[in-house]
Design a protein around this motif. Structure first.
Motif, PDB file in Angstrom:
ATOM      1  N   PHE A  77       0.160 -10.790  15.223  1.00  0.00           N
ATOM      2  CA  PHE A  77       0.605  -9.953  15.982  1.00  0.00           C
ATOM      3  C   PHE A  77      -0.575  -9.850  17.253  1.00  0.00           C
ATOM      4  N   VAL A  78      -1.803  -9.822  16.689  1.00  0.00           N
ATOM      5  CA  VAL A  78      -3.080  -9.945  17.691  1.00  0.00           C
ATOM      6  C   VAL A  78      -2.794 -11.095  18.376  1.00  0.00           C
ATOM      7  N   ALA A  79      -2.488 -12.397  18.050  1.00  0.00           N
ATOM      8  CA  ALA A  79      -2.201 -13.510  18.839  1.00  0.00           C
ATOM      9  C   ALA A  79      -1.357 -13.481  19.757  1.00  0.00           C
ATOM     10  N   ASN A  80      -0.195 -12.735  19.417  1.00  0.00           N
ATOM     11  CA  ASN A  80       1.047 -12.497  20.258  1.00  0.00           C
ATOM     12  C   ASN A  80       0.518 -11.607  21.560  1.00  0.00           C
ATOM     13  N   VAL A  81      -0.011 -10.490  21.209  1.00  0.00           N
ATOM     14  CA  VAL A  81      -0.610  -9.775  22.250  1.00  0.00           C
ATOM     15  C   VAL A  81      -1.539 -10.249  23.124  1.00  0.00           C
ATOM     16  N   ILE A  82      -2.582 -11.352  22.670  1.00  0.00           N
ATOM     17  CA  ILE A  82      -3.191 -11.862  23.541  1.00  0.00           C
ATOM     18  C   ILE A  82      -2.481 -13.042  24.693  1.00  0.00           C
ATOM     19  N   ARG A  83      -1.516 -13.562  23.923  1.00  0.00           N
ATOM     20  CA  ARG A  83      -0.703 -14.541  24.748  1.00  0.00           C
ATOM     21  C   ARG A  83       0.137 -13.982  25.578  1.00  0.00           C
ATOM     22  N   GLN A  84       0.389 -12.879  25.596  1.00  0.00           N
ATOM     23  CA  GLN A  84       1.750 -11.987  26.645  1.00  0.00           C
ATOM     24  C   GLN A  84       0.891 -11.162  27.148  1.00  0.00           C
ATOM     25  N   PRO A  85       0.485 -11.341  28.550  1.00  0.00           N
ATOM     26  CA  PRO A  85      -0.306 -10.212  29.517  1.00  0.00           C
ATOM     27  C   PRO A  85       0.684  -9.130  29.519  1.00  0.00           C
ATOM     28  N   ALA A  86       1.903  -9.170  29.938  1.00  0.00           N
ATOM     29  CA  ALA A  86       2.650  -7.976  30.307  1.00  0.00           C
ATOM     30  C   ALA A  86       2.500  -7.090  28.893  1.00  0.00           C
ATOM     31  N   ALA A  87       2.824  -7.895  27.810  1.00  0.00           N
ATOM     32  CA  ALA A  87       2.831  -7.142  26.562  1.00  0.00           C
ATOM     33  C   ALA A  87       1.379  -6.407  25.986  1.00  0.00           C
ATOM     34  N   ARG A  88       0.504  -7.254  26.275  1.00  0.00           N
ATOM     35  CA  ARG A  88      -0.785  -6.768  26.402  1.00  0.00           C
ATOM     36  C   ARG A  88      -1.158  -5.601  27.001  1.00  0.00           C
ATOM     37  N   LYS A  89      -0.791  -5.396  28.233  1.00  0.00           N
ATOM     38  CA  LYS A  89      -1.015  -4.356  28.970  1.00  0.00           C
ATOM     39  C   LYS A  89      -0.352  -3.011  28.732  1.00  0.00           C
ATOM     40  N   ARG A  90       0.948  -3.096  28.028  1.00  0.00           N
ATOM     41  CA  ARG A  90       1.430  -2.304  27.494  1.00  0.00           C
ATOM     42  C   ARG A  90       1.005  -1.893  26.329  1.00  0.00           C
ATOM     43  N   VAL A  91       0.511  -2.562  25.396  1.00  0.00           N
ATOM     44  CA  VAL A  91      -0.148  -2.298  24.095  1.00  0.00           C
ATOM     45  C   VAL A  91      -1.510  -1.352  24.446  1.00  0.00           C
ATOM     46  N   LEU A  92      -2.083  -1.786  25.394  1.00  0.00           N
ATOM     47  CA  LEU A  92      -3.495  -1.288  25.574  1.00  0.00           C
ATOM     48  C   LEU A  92      -3.129   0.030  26.035  1.00  0.00           C
ATOM     49  N   GLY A  93      -2.149   0.284  27.075  1.00  0.00           N
ATOM     50  CA  GLY A  93      -1.871   1.387  27.545  1.00  0.00           C
ATOM     51  C   GLY A  93      -1.369   2.620  26.417  1.00  0.00           C
ATOM     52  N   MET A  94      -0.776   2.003  25.440  1.00  0.00           N
ATOM     53  CA  MET A  94      -0.253   2.912  24.346  1.00  0.00           C
ATOM     54  C   MET A  94      -1.590   3.436  23.650  1.00  0.00           C
ATOM     55  N   ARG A  95      -2.386   2.263  23.302  1.00  0.00           N
ATOM     56  CA  ARG A  95      -3.707   2.699  22.435  1.00  0.00           C
ATOM     57  C   ARG A  95      -4.425   3.429  23.466  1.00  0.00           C
ATOM     58  N   LYS A  96      -4.273   3.547  24.545  1.00  0.00           N
ATOM     59  CA  LYS A  96      -5.457   4.433  25.695  1.00  0.00           C
ATOM     60  C   LYS A  96      -4.750   5.748  25.370  1.00  0.00           C
ATOM     61  N   THR A  97      -3.364   6.044  25.244  1.00  0.00           N
ATOM     62  CA  THR A  97      -2.887   7.248  25.214  1.00  0.00           C
ATOM     63  C   THR A  97      -3.293   7.914  23.893  1.00  0.00           C
ATOM     64  N   PHE A  98      -3.169   7.015  22.670  1.00  0.00           N
ATOM     65  CA  PHE A  98      -3.372   7.684  21.293  1.00  0.00           C
ATOM     66  C   PHE A  98      -4.926   7.863  21.268  1.00  0.00           C
TER      67      PHE A  98
END
Ligand SMILES: C[S@@+](CC[C@H](N)C(=O)[O-])C[C@H]1O[C@@H](n2cnc3c(N)ncnc32)[C@H](O)[C@@H]1O
Length: 271
Positions: free
Chosen positions: A230-251
């Motif tokens: 999961f972490v490798a996929n997040v690192i490899r995909q910039p658009a997805a990484r931006k989304r995941v970090l945005g969700m984490r920030k809200t949480f």
């Protein structure tokens, strides 16, 4: 949801853009499998509290079919899943095999007979419905349950009950912006009320931290191997990484105001 124009939530995964994928599908696309706010531990507790052995069980919105496996481990008499998304229906049907069936339908009109199940399980799905649709789905669960049957939900709660309307609106808007789903979590008091208004009695309420994207929870839910993927996929995909970090920030921003809630609601024995 509209009958004629499929919502983003209904499009096949391959046709959806990462930028506006609903948060649960984004995480699934990146390899995450446990998509409930309280994680696997609260799911297992919920299923224990719902008493599923030898029961006729309805799972509402099984998604990837992860909870279906845990339901079947409890040896129910029967399993039926009702899910709106065609991809999710086939994923869950693969998990369930010959031990149950999965139908494509909205949770507010399951097509099941009146008083035909002993337990209805619904996780991480009521939160994302409008107030009207929540009430329709809860009424449908009440209709299909036998007297004494249990409706077991695992959802997102707002804390404390005394939050002002402005505070609730701010949190809901921030969630909607980051997870791209019109999330409408309720306070404990509001969850109790929507269920008792439909005729249910509240049997059990439990909480767990809302820690969906906290490293410790991800490892507990997914195991080390899947977490690394999961972490490798997040690192490899910039658009997805931006989304995941945005969700984490809200949480993280609203961590004191968000929790996972379990409610076991019982249909009275004389209804
Ligand atoms: C966040 S996922 C949760 C899935 C699963 N319960 C879990 O906890 O992993 C939400 C799922 O609910 C389904 N869903 C959302 N609204 C629905 C509705 N009104 N009727 C049936 N399924 C619905 C979506 O298609 C998606 O598969």
């Amino acid at each position: 949801m509209s009958e004629t124009a499929p919502s983003r939530d209904r499009l096949p995964l391959a046709e959806r853009k990462v930028e506006d994928l609903p948060g649960h599908w984004l995480l699934a696309h990146l390899g995450k499998r446990v998509l409930r706010p309280g994680g696997r531990a609260l799911t297992e507790q919920l299923l224990d509290d719902a008493h599923l052995t030898d029961a006729d069980v309805l799972e509402i919105a099984p998604g990837l079919g992860k909870t279906a496996t845990s339901i079947l481990e409890r040896n129910p008499r029967s399993y039926v899943g009702v899910e709106a998304d065609a991809d999710a229906v086939s994923l869950t049907q693969q998990v369930v095999g010959s031990r149950g069936r999965v139908v494509t339908a909205d949770a507010d009109s399951t097509g099941l007979d009146d008083a035909s199940v002993d337990a209805a399980i619904g996780e991480a799905m009521l939160t994302m419905q409008s107030e009207r649709h929540k009430a329709d789905i809860i009424a449908e669960a009440f209709r299909v349950l036998r007297p004494g049957g249990r409706y077991a939900i695992h959802e997102l709660a707002l804390n404390p009950d005394t939050l002002s309307d402005d505070q609730k609106t701010e949190i809901r808007k921030s969630l909607a912006r980051s997870i791209k789903v019109n999330a409408r979590p309720l306070t404990e008091a509001e969850w109790r009320t929507v269920l008792t208004d439909a005729g249910f009695e509240i049997e059990t309420v439990r909480f767990a931290p809302m820690a969906l994207l906290q490293p410790r929870r991800v490892i507990a839910d997914e195991g080390v191997g899947r977490t690394l993927r999961f972490v490798a996929n997040v690192i490899r995909q910039p658009a997805a990484r931006k989304r995941v970090l945005g969700m984490r920030k809200t949480f993280t921003t609203y961590r004191d105001n968000l929790a996972a809630i379990e409610v076991i609601a019982r249909k009275p024995a004389d209804r």
